[in-house]
Design an enzyme around this catalytic site. Structure first.
Site, PDB file in Angstrom:
ATOM      1  N   HIS A  16       0.861  -1.187   0.000  1.00  0.00           N
ATOM      2  CA  HIS A  16       0.000   0.000   0.000  1.00  0.00           C
ATOM      3  C   HIS A  16       0.898   1.238   0.000  1.00  0.00           C
ATOM      4  CE1 HIS A  16      -2.630   3.154   1.553  1.00  0.00           C
ATOM      5  NE2 HIS A  16      -3.654   2.409   1.139  1.00  0.00           N
ATOM      6  N   ASP A  18       0.958   4.104   1.477  1.00  0.00           N
ATOM      7  CA  ASP A  18       1.343   4.628   2.794  1.00  0.00           C
ATOM      8  C   ASP A  18       2.291   3.677   3.519  1.00  0.00           C
ATOM      9  OD1 ASP A  18      -0.309   6.838   2.380  1.00  0.00           O
ATOM     10  OD2 ASP A  18      -2.047   5.829   3.260  1.00  0.00           O
ATOM     11  N   LYS A  19       2.100   2.386   3.312  1.00  0.00           N
ATOM     12  CA  LYS A  19       2.969   1.415   3.970  1.00  0.00           C
ATOM     13  C   LYS A  19       4.359   1.373   3.344  1.00  0.00           C
ATOM     14  CE  LYS A  19       0.923   0.543   7.366  1.00  0.00           C
ATOM     15  NZ  LYS A  19       1.636   0.929   8.576  1.00  0.00           N
ATOM     16  N   GLU A  44      10.048  11.485   7.470  1.00  0.00           N
ATOM     17  CA  GLU A  44       8.807  11.373   6.702  1.00  0.00           C
ATOM     18  C   GLU A  44       9.133  11.014   5.259  1.00  0.00           C
ATOM     19  OE1 GLU A  44       6.155  11.679   8.396  1.00  0.00           O
ATOM     20  OE2 GLU A  44       6.814  12.822  10.149  1.00  0.00           O
ATOM     21  N   GLU A  57      13.914  15.501  10.331  1.00  0.00           N
ATOM     22  CA  GLU A  57      14.945  16.012  11.215  1.00  0.00           C
ATOM     23  C   GLU A  57      15.677  14.850  11.872  1.00  0.00           C
ATOM     24  OE1 GLU A  57      11.742  18.083  10.227  1.00  0.00           O
ATOM     25  OE2 GLU A  57      11.458  16.912  12.048  1.00  0.00           O
ATOM     26  N   LYS A 170      -5.708  -4.483   0.080  1.00  0.00           N
ATOM     27  CA  LYS A 170      -6.410  -4.105   1.306  1.00  0.00           C
ATOM     28  C   LYS A 170      -7.375  -5.226   1.661  1.00  0.00           C
ATOM     29  CE  LYS A 170      -7.711   0.268   1.662  1.00  0.00           C
ATOM     30  NZ  LYS A 170      -8.358   1.576   1.385  1.00  0.00           N
ATOM     31  N   PHE A 234      -8.024  -3.824 -10.854  1.00  0.00           N
ATOM     32  CA  PHE A 234      -7.054  -3.165  -9.989  1.00  0.00           C
ATOM     33  C   PHE A 234      -5.652  -3.528 -10.503  1.00  0.00           C
ATOM     34  CE2 PHE A 234      -5.816  -2.594  -5.187  1.00  0.00           C
ATOM     35  CZ  PHE A 234      -4.960  -1.568  -5.542  1.00  0.00           C
ATOM     36  N   ASP A 242      -1.851   6.003  -6.307  1.00  0.00           N
ATOM     37  CA  ASP A 242      -2.277   6.830  -5.188  1.00  0.00           C
ATOM     38  C   ASP A 242      -1.039   7.219  -4.400  1.00  0.00           C
ATOM     39  OD1 ASP A 242      -3.758   8.114  -3.255  1.00  0.00           O
ATOM     40  OD2 ASP A 242      -4.465   6.292  -2.275  1.00  0.00           O
ATOM     41  N   ALA A 243      -0.809   8.501  -4.177  1.00  0.00           N
ATOM     42  CA  ALA A 243       0.371   8.946  -3.436  1.00  0.00           C
ATOM     43  C   ALA A 243       0.350   8.396  -2.016  1.00  0.00           C
ATOM     44  CB  ALA A 243       0.432  10.477  -3.412  1.00  0.00           C
ATOM     45  N   ARG A 248      -0.033   7.529   7.814  1.00  0.00           N
ATOM     46  CA  ARG A 248      -1.457   7.727   7.526  1.00  0.00           C
ATOM     47  C   ARG A 248      -2.321   6.514   7.852  1.00  0.00           C
ATOM     48  NH1 ARG A 248      -2.446  10.981   1.915  1.00  0.00           N
ATOM     49  NH2 ARG A 248      -1.696   9.030   1.020  1.00  0.00           N
ATOM     50  N   LYS A 249      -1.739   5.463   8.399  1.00  0.00           N
ATOM     51  CA  LYS A 249      -2.517   4.255   8.678  1.00  0.00           C
ATOM     52  C   LYS A 249      -2.429   3.892  10.156  1.00  0.00           C
ATOM     53  CE  LYS A 249      -4.370   3.425   4.712  1.00  0.00           C
ATOM     54  NZ  LYS A 249      -4.343   4.865   4.380  1.00  0.00           N
ATOM     55  N   LYS A 269       9.957   7.397  13.557  1.00  0.00           N
ATOM     56  CA  LYS A 269      10.316   8.063  14.807  1.00  0.00           C
ATOM     57  C   LYS A 269      11.203   7.171  15.665  1.00  0.00           C
ATOM     58  CE  LYS A 269       5.957  10.630  14.848  1.00  0.00           C
ATOM     59  NZ  LYS A 269       4.683  10.853  15.525  1.00  0.00           N
ATOM     60  N   LYS A 273      10.632   9.481  21.004  1.00  0.00           N
ATOM     61  CA  LYS A 273       9.323  10.058  20.724  1.00  0.00           C
ATOM     62  C   LYS A 273       8.253   9.198  21.395  1.00  0.00           C
ATOM     63  CE  LYS A 273      11.716  12.260  17.434  1.00  0.00           C
ATOM     64  NZ  LYS A 273      13.196  12.239  17.435  1.00  0.00           N
ATOM     65  N   ASP A 275       5.136   9.290  21.155  1.00  0.00           N
ATOM     66  CA  ASP A 275       4.100   8.817  20.238  1.00  0.00           C
ATOM     67  C   ASP A 275       4.282   7.333  19.973  1.00  0.00           C
ATOM     68  OD1 ASP A 275       2.638  11.102  19.821  1.00  0.00           O
ATOM     69  OD2 ASP A 275       3.734  11.716  18.032  1.00  0.00           O
TER      70      ASP A 275
END
Length: 390
Positions: A16, A18-19, A44, A57, A170, A234, A242-243, A248-249, A269, A273, A275
């Site tokens: 995917h 994003d992955k 990122e 960074e 998916k 598909f 798709d960018a 995002r997941k 990260k 961090k 998060d």
């Protein structure tokens, strides 16, 4: 809570868009931690048609160069399996925009200048952890089986057993709950990239065995509720279709919507961090609570402030299934583990290059590994919690 209901979770594959980005970003984290375990990384990645952009960074060894990161990115894309016209591991353009970490952030997080000062959190925020008895790994069933379907398909694609499938896919699983427990699937959706020559029916028959194998016996949904590539085609997939962006997941990465999420992404990260590290710690504590048979379900929230070492709060919700008072359990958890950023990293051994493997198929519900990977899935606190609350 209602005893009978339907609940749905989705997963996405390693291919995917994003992955792909999550994997590249975590490969960069691993490279820095391998060179210096105290590196700071906030990386990122953006992918689109034949283009990979890495930005963020860092503070770490100068041996990690733009060329190093480009090689990591191409290796990740190659490993996933992208060699298509619109996104090819060797042909995609690469752009590099990593720069030094802000000194304003560093002064609040580091403790090197003052040995008596504990290390502060890298940012403010809230993090959640969750565990339940629905699966052997104490994860919610819908996300667990959604992941398994795609993992099995990916393994078959890489081995050549399902060579007609592409990297981008998916899944979505809807389960029926009776008396609060999952009893079977009412619908399953799989959308997968495929070779151009395959018809929709051929893709359906190719996918079906992996869905059946991933679900418990007798759980397969009715035939008219089994959806494969509902649009009918598909072929163009991945970042060409798709960018993609890192982070995002976050619901796929955690509990499939069955538990809250604080909003912060994990991939890209380093473990200073919170998060990432505090979300791992919250899962670790929640899993140990359930493994200790202190509850059937457990949600834990942690909160932090930038530059402050101690958590601002620890909250436990046992959803009416607890064998002990939640306030007593909160005290026991605070005693069982140092929940400062440094304490979490040391307890779970997080300053190691163990993150690229987390980028697909969920950060939770995986087996702890010999080199420290997925250490937050251990249940080595269960006996200690039982004794403390006896």
């Amino acid at each position: 809570m209602r005893s009978s209901y339907l609940f749905t979770s989705e997963s996405v594959s390693e291919g995917h868009p994003d992955k792909v980005c999550d994997r590249i970003s975590d490969a960069v984290v691993d490279a820095y931690l391998a060179a210096d375990p105290l590196s700071r990384v906030a990386c990122e990645t953006l992918t689109t048609t034949n283009r990979i952009v890495v930005a963020g960074e860092v503070r770490g060894p100068s041996s990690i160069t733009a060329e190093t990161v480009e090689s990591l990115a191409r290796d990740a894309v190659k490993s996933i399996g992208y060699e298509q016209d619109g996104f090819h591991w060797a042909k995609a353009e690469f752009e590099f925009y990593l720069h030094k970490q802000s000194v304003d952030i560093a002064q609040g997080v580091d403790s090197a200048a003052d040995k008596d000062k504990d290390e502060g959190a890298g940012d403010q925020g809230i993090m959640f952890g969750y565990a339940c008895r629905e699966t052997p790994v104490l994860m919610p069933a819908p996300i667990y089986y959604s992941h398994r379907i795609l993992q099995d398909m990916a393994s078959a694609r890489h081995s050549g057993a399902a060579a007609g499938l592409g990297p981008d896919s998916k899944s979505q699983v809807t389960l029926r709950y009776e008396n609060g427990k999952p009893v079977g699937a009412t619908s399953v959706v799989v959308s997968t990239q495929h070779a151009e020559e395959l018809s929709q029916q051929e893709v359906r028959e190719l996918v079906r065995p992996y869905v059946i194998a991933a679900l418990p016996d007798g759980w397969m949904c009715p035939e008219d509720e089994f959806y494969v590539n509902p649009t009918g085609r598909f072929v163009i997939g991945g970042p060409d279709g798709d960018a993609g962006l890192t982070g995002r997941k976050i619901i796929v990465d955690t509990y499939g919507g069955a538990a809250p999420h604080g909003g912060g992404a994990f991939s890209g990260k380093d473990p200073s961090k919170v998060d990432r590290s505090a979300a791992y710690a919250a899962r670790y504590l929640a899993k140990n609570v359930v493994a200790a048979e202190l509850a059937e379900r457990c949600t834990i929230q942690l909160a932090y402030a930038i530059g402050v070492a101690k958590p601002l709060s620890l909250y436990v919700d046992l959803h009416g299934t607890g064998q002990v008072e939640e306030s007593r359990l909160e005290e026991a958890l605070m005693d069982a583990m140092n929940l400062s950023p440094r304490g979490i990293r040391e307890h779970l051994g997080l300053n190691r290059p163990i993150y690229e493997r987390t980028a697909a198929y969920g950060h939770f519900g995986r087996e702890p590994e010999a080199d420290g990977g997925f250490s937050w899935e251990r249940t080595d606190l269960a006996d200690k919690l039982k004794s403390a609350l006896a």
